[in-house]
Each structure stands twice: as C-alpha cells, then as structure tokens.
Design an enzyme around this catalytic site. Structure first.
Site, PDB file in Angstrom:
ATOM      1  N   SER A  16       0.835  -1.211   0.000  1.00  0.00           N
ATOM      2  CA  SER A  16       0.000   0.000   0.000  1.00  0.00           C
ATOM      3  C   SER A  16       0.864   1.251   0.000  1.00  0.00           C
ATOM      4  CB  SER A  16      -0.930   0.002   1.214  1.00  0.00           C
ATOM      5  OG  SER A  16      -1.853  -1.056   1.125  1.00  0.00           O
ATOM      6  N   HIS A  52      -3.903   3.541   7.683  1.00  0.00           N
ATOM      7  CA  HIS A  52      -3.841   3.862   6.253  1.00  0.00           C
ATOM      8  C   HIS A  52      -4.292   5.300   6.016  1.00  0.00           C
ATOM      9  CE1 HIS A  52      -3.239   0.079   3.779  1.00  0.00           C
ATOM     10  NE2 HIS A  52      -3.094  -0.336   5.020  1.00  0.00           N
ATOM     11  N   ARG A  53      -5.376   5.701   6.647  1.00  0.00           N
ATOM     12  CA  ARG A  53      -5.902   7.053   6.463  1.00  0.00           C
ATOM     13  C   ARG A  53      -4.904   8.109   6.923  1.00  0.00           C
ATOM     14  NH1 ARG A  53     -12.007   5.998   8.621  1.00  0.00           N
ATOM     15  NH2 ARG A  53     -12.841   5.215   6.671  1.00  0.00           N
ATOM     16  N   ASP A  85      -7.292  -0.367  -3.209  1.00  0.00           N
ATOM     17  CA  ASP A  85      -6.658  -1.136  -2.138  1.00  0.00           C
ATOM     18  C   ASP A  85      -7.744  -1.913  -1.390  1.00  0.00           C
ATOM     19  OD1 ASP A  85      -4.855  -2.128  -0.311  1.00  0.00           O
ATOM     20  OD2 ASP A  85      -4.154  -0.179   0.388  1.00  0.00           O
TER      21      ASP A  85
END
Length: 182
Positions: A16, A52-53, A85
C-alpha cells in the site's frame, strides 16, 4: 493512454505504501478506492484502516467500493488516479458468487480497464506461495485471485513485486509469460 500499475506482494510488505508513493507521483487528483467496508464489531480492522488514512494526504478522496469497481473505473476522469486497495478484498466480496457470476464480474473489471481514462493503481495480495488451503473457500479465493492478478499483470503498464523491503520492477526484470488463450 492511462497508466495501469499493479503492486503485489505478501502481507505487511509495504504494498500500500508503494502504491501511495506512485499515486502521489502521478500529479493528479487521487481517489482512494477502499474495497472493504468497516464493521463496528471489528476494532482491529478499524485500527488498520485508520493507520492507512493517517498516512494518506488529506487532499485524497476516499470511496468505499466493495463490489462496483468496474463502474468506479468507468467514471474515472483523465485528471484522476484511482488507487484500489485491495484487489483481494474486492474479490472476497464475490466468494459466494458461482463461477458464472464471478466470471461476469471479472470480465466487467477487465473491460473497464481496457477503456479507462483515469490512471489506476491496484494493490494485490500474493497467495499460493505456501500451503494449499485446507478448505474449499480458501482454495477458491487463492485460485481466483491468482488468475485475476495474472490477467491484470499482462495488461498493466507497470508491475511491482514488493518483498523484503524492496520493490522489484517485474516489467523490466522479468520475461512475460505467454498469454492464456480464451
């Protein structure tokens, strides 16, 4: 022509992050396509999503697209980069579909990619490097994902394998496997 980038590798390899790096380099408006949905009961998943954010620029938009990925790609514009993703999570949303319905969904996705105006970056899990799953659903997931990753890899402009802290450029290092006949 739109860019199609495939980033694949094992769990926790940095897939990612590498995909985010490429999305940032595109110098386009980025739409992060989350293929999962959040469940109030799954706090561990919520923590992963939050990490992730926090890593992504605040200017990136996020869309939850658990099934209608082909439509999201068709709606993408030349000035946009879609970061999907992940492909494995998207596919997991179709595991209850029979082979005919799954083939239709897969064909829709591949057709959308063939005519995409926007750049698309896929994050895809690698499965099948270990034991054969002991249960039918696990084998179905592994087989469907392996086949889909292979098909996308064949049409992608760039393909990266992330492993051991390195991004390997497979389009430059590898020899393409002959395409499967329909």
């Amino acid at each position: 022509m739109a860019e199609l980038i495939l980033v694949t590798g094992p769990a926790r390899s940095g897939k990612s992050e590498w995909a985010e790096h490429w999305a940032d380099k595109m110098q386009k408006s980025v739409i992060y396509i989350a293929t999962s949905t959040l469940s109030a009961e799954d706090t561990e998943w919520q923590e992963r999503v939050q990490k992730h954010r926090q890593r992504r620029p605040s200017t990136w938009q996020t869309q939850e697209v658990p099934r209608k990925l082909a439509l999201a790609i068709q709606q993408g514009q030349h000035s946009q980069c879609l970061l999907v993703d992940s492909l494995g999570t998207w596919l997991a949303n179709f595991l209850d579909d029979d082979d005919t319905a799954w083939q239709h969904s897969q064909d829709e996705l591949l057709a959308a990619l063939a005519t995409a105006e926007c750049d698309v970056i896929f994050v895809a899990e690698e499965t099948g490097w270990g034991l054969v799953p002991a249960y039918p659903l696990g084998r179905l997931f592994r087989d469907r994902l392996g086949s889909l990753v292979r098909q996308i890899g064949q049409i992608a402009t760039q393909v990266y394998l992330i492993t051991g802290g390195y991004a390997l450029d497979l389009k430059h290092l590898g020899t393409p496997f002959p395409k499967k006949s329909p």
